[in-house]
Design an enzyme around this catalytic site. Structure first.
Site, PDB file in Angstrom:
ATOM      1  N   THR A  82       0.836  -1.266   0.044  1.00 31.21           N
ATOM      2  CA  THR A  82      -0.032   0.115  -0.040  1.00 31.21           C
ATOM      3  C   THR A  82       0.685   1.231   0.027  1.00 31.21           C
ATOM      4  OG1 THR A  82      -1.966  -1.052   1.169  1.00 31.21           O
ATOM      5  CG2 THR A  82      -1.720   1.405   1.268  1.00 31.21           C
ATOM      6  N   ASN A 103       5.140  -0.551   3.793  1.00 36.34           N
ATOM      7  CA  ASN A 103       4.344  -0.076   4.884  1.00 36.34           C
ATOM      8  C   ASN A 103       5.265   0.236   6.004  1.00 36.34           C
ATOM      9  OD1 ASN A 103       2.233  -0.179   2.986  1.00 36.34           O
ATOM     10  ND2 ASN A 103       1.652  -2.213   4.013  1.00 36.34           N
ATOM     11  N   ASP A 353      -3.138   0.808  -5.787  1.00 40.59           N
ATOM     12  CA  ASP A 353      -1.736   0.741  -5.235  1.00 40.59           C
ATOM     13  C   ASP A 353      -1.225  -0.780  -5.430  1.00 40.59           C
ATOM     14  OD1 ASP A 353      -3.607  -0.457  -3.445  1.00 40.59           O
ATOM     15  OD2 ASP A 353      -2.716   0.420  -1.615  1.00 40.59           O
ATOM     16  N   HIS A 488      -0.802  -9.843  -0.642  1.00 41.44           N
ATOM     17  CA  HIS A 488       0.150  -9.205  -1.832  1.00 41.44           C
ATOM     18  C   HIS A 488       1.316  -9.093  -1.793  1.00 41.44           C
ATOM     19  CE1 HIS A 488      -0.612  -5.332  -0.064  1.00 41.44           C
ATOM     20  NE2 HIS A 488      -1.681  -5.875   0.390  1.00 41.44           N
TER      21      HIS A 488
END
Length: 547
Positions: A82, A103, A353, A488
């Site tokens: 993300t 992240n 994203d 992911h």
């Protein structure tokens, strides 16, 4: 003779007047009144067409039919997560330059973990929780939103909005007027002192409506009869996660009885997206975005699609219902913008994203190779082996972002051979099931790996914020822990092929299958707006999309 001079004078005067008129017209640089960037967190490209027949005319279909779709858009770095995705879209750059490598990431010099937007120097605004101690200071490059502010001498307005702090902060850039994100503790939209000392009156009034509670009291049932969800697996199946307080992963979801101490559950329902776009409309209206002399920019991220995907997976009824509801929400947003800003006066783009993989057990049950990779167990085994050889514990800090992070402080303190430690790690990991490649990140150019991997590894590597060794798993292998739902982060198409659709001012109607990249979005916006690209941009404008 006098007549000739008179004729010459008249022609000269007319030509001069025409030239002055032309210059005067050119002084009004054509730009849209408003740019709206919509990030749909974890949206796979194929969702545009998987549910196409069920979309109404004015949401996704409007974008595809009126706008321009880049059908073959890929993420050109790893890991596909993300924070990196939001940053890359708005910088036109990659982690190697913009510095957002995950992240969370480990700072090599200290061995400490850092959250992408954490900032202990600021305070929460709008709540007593610590959820607002965030800013864009960890971002090392400018964004297209920053460049718009610079190009207009800071007279354009820029606002970022997302349930996730990173989804609102990173796209809005360093110079934004505001970024707002959701506080689970209060159910309010909050910000930080990086932007302002107090919430604007309109945000306080918006929070006072208590919309999260109103939405959750409605419960979550399917928008249409559940037997019409033909693109999904049966509602009760072993591939989906279960809400705490429920016994099966089935509709209806009694959200009215599932929230008490906080409002975090709204993130994992379509109401989170609805709430986000409610807030977006309020920002346009109350901040008068698109109503001034200069182009404004609204950066919106719909985060609930990611939370729902993680819990239920790609093939769930919950995912199909979420996108059908998001389609309605987008239609309402576009109708609002048509009336408030004017149809043809704003430009909107929609992208993601990252995308998402199928659940490994689901694939296995359909005879497709897949697997679950128990990284935590291998990390413990690796540390045990290294301790046995080097007599030092915890030489591996973690496997963050599919990389082996070494404890460089311990290695230096004990005068150990880092090269030998790297080789030991590689030799052990190469023997583990599900591993395709293990690459020393100091030797990527010499590694015998496909070129597509080489480029994406290099693009994703930042010397101060990345690990020492890159792990590439076999296709459809996910890190352990996803027995249900999905995740992911990989280079593969299921994670890296994303939607990119443009619509509105300055945009052609059509589509292209020419390869494009996530890094091309920011320079395309720069070309559209006639402004400088972000300062670490590596992308190219998608000229086919522009009029």
């Amino acid at each position: 003779m006098k007549k000739n001079w008179l004729l010459f004078f008249c022609i000269f005067s007319f030509t001069s007047l025409f030239a002055q008129t032309k210059i005067s017209k050119n002084q009004e640089l054509p730009r849209p009144k408003l740019v709206v960037g919509i990030m749909v967190d974890q949206m796979r490209w194929d969702y545009l067409y998987r549910f196409y027949n069920r979309y109404q005319a004015d949401g996704f279909k409007r974008m595809l039919n009126e706008g321009f779709s880049c059908e073959n858009t890929y993420i050109n770095y790893i890991p596909t997560v993300t924070a990196v995705g939001h940053t890359t879209v708005y910088t036109g750059s990659v982690p190697a330059f913009h510095g957002i490598t995950g992240n969370d990431f480990i700072i090599r010099a200290t061995g400490k973990s850092m959250y992408c937007t954490e900032d202990p120097a600021v305070q929460t605004v709008g709540s007593s929780s610590a959820a607002g101690k965030m800013s864009p200071r960890n971002l090392l490059a400018s964004t297209i939103t920053d460049e718009l502010k610079l190009a207009t001498n800071f007279r354009s307005k820029v606002i970022g909005i997302a349930l996730k702090d990173r989804g609102g902060i990173l796209p809005a850039g360093h110079t934004a007027n505001a970024a707002y994100w959701f506080d689970d503790a209060t159910g309010n939209w909050i910000t930080s002192t990086y932007y302002m000392p107090d919430l604007p009156t309109w945000v306080k009034q918006f929070n006072a409506q208590k919309l999260p509670e109103k939405y959750l009291k409605q419960d979550w049932n399917t928008l249409y009869p559940i037997n019409t969800y033909a693109q999904s697996t049966p509602d009760n199946n072993p591939y989906e996660g279960i809400f705490t307080g429920m016994t099966t992963p089935t509709f209806p979801v009694r959200t009215s009885g599932l929230f008490s101490k906080d409002y975090s559950i709204i993130r994992t329902t379509p109401y989170g997206n609805t709430l986000t776009l409610d807030m977006a409309r309020a920002a346009v209206e109350k901040e008068q975005l698109g109503q001034g002399e200069f182009t404004d920019f609204l950066a919106v991220s719909c985060s609930s699609t990611d939370y729902i995907g993680h819990k239920f997976g790609v093939n769930a009824v919950e995912i199909e219902d979420t996108y059908l509801r998001l389609d309605q929400d987008l239609a309402n947003l576009f109708k609002f913008l048509d009336g408030k800003v004017g149809k043809g006066n704003y430009t909107v783009f929609l992208t993601a994203d990252h995308a998402a993989a199928h659940n490994p057990k689901f694939l296995q049950d359909h005879q497709i190779p897949a697997g679950s990779w128990p990284g935590a167990a291998f990390e413990a085994e690796l540390n045990k082996q290294l301790k046995s050889k080097y007599k030092v514990d915890s030489l591996v800090l973690g496997f963050e972002n599919y990389q082996v992070h070494l404890n460089h402080l311990l290695i230096s303190k004990n005068k150990l051979d880092e090269g030998a430690i790297r080789q030991d790690c590689i030799q052990l990991l190469k023997t583990k099931p599900g591993v395709a490649y293990v690459i020393d990140l100091d030797k990527v150019p010499q590694s015998t790996i496909p070129e597509i991997l080489r480029q994406r590894i290099i693009n994703g590597y930042h010397s101060a914020r990345s690990g020492a060794i890159q792990i590439i798993l076999q296709p459809a292998w996910l890190p352990g822990g996803y027995t249900t739902g999905t995740s992911h982060g990989a280079w593969n198409a299921y994670d890296a092929h994303i939607p990119l659709v443009w619509m509105g001012w300055g945009i052609q109607s059509g589509k292209t299958n020419t390869p494009t990249h996530m890094t091309d979005i920011a320079p395309t916006l720069a070309a559209l707006l006639h402004i400088q690209e972000p300062n670490a941009n590596i992308g190219q404008p998608i000229t086919q999309a522009l009029k």
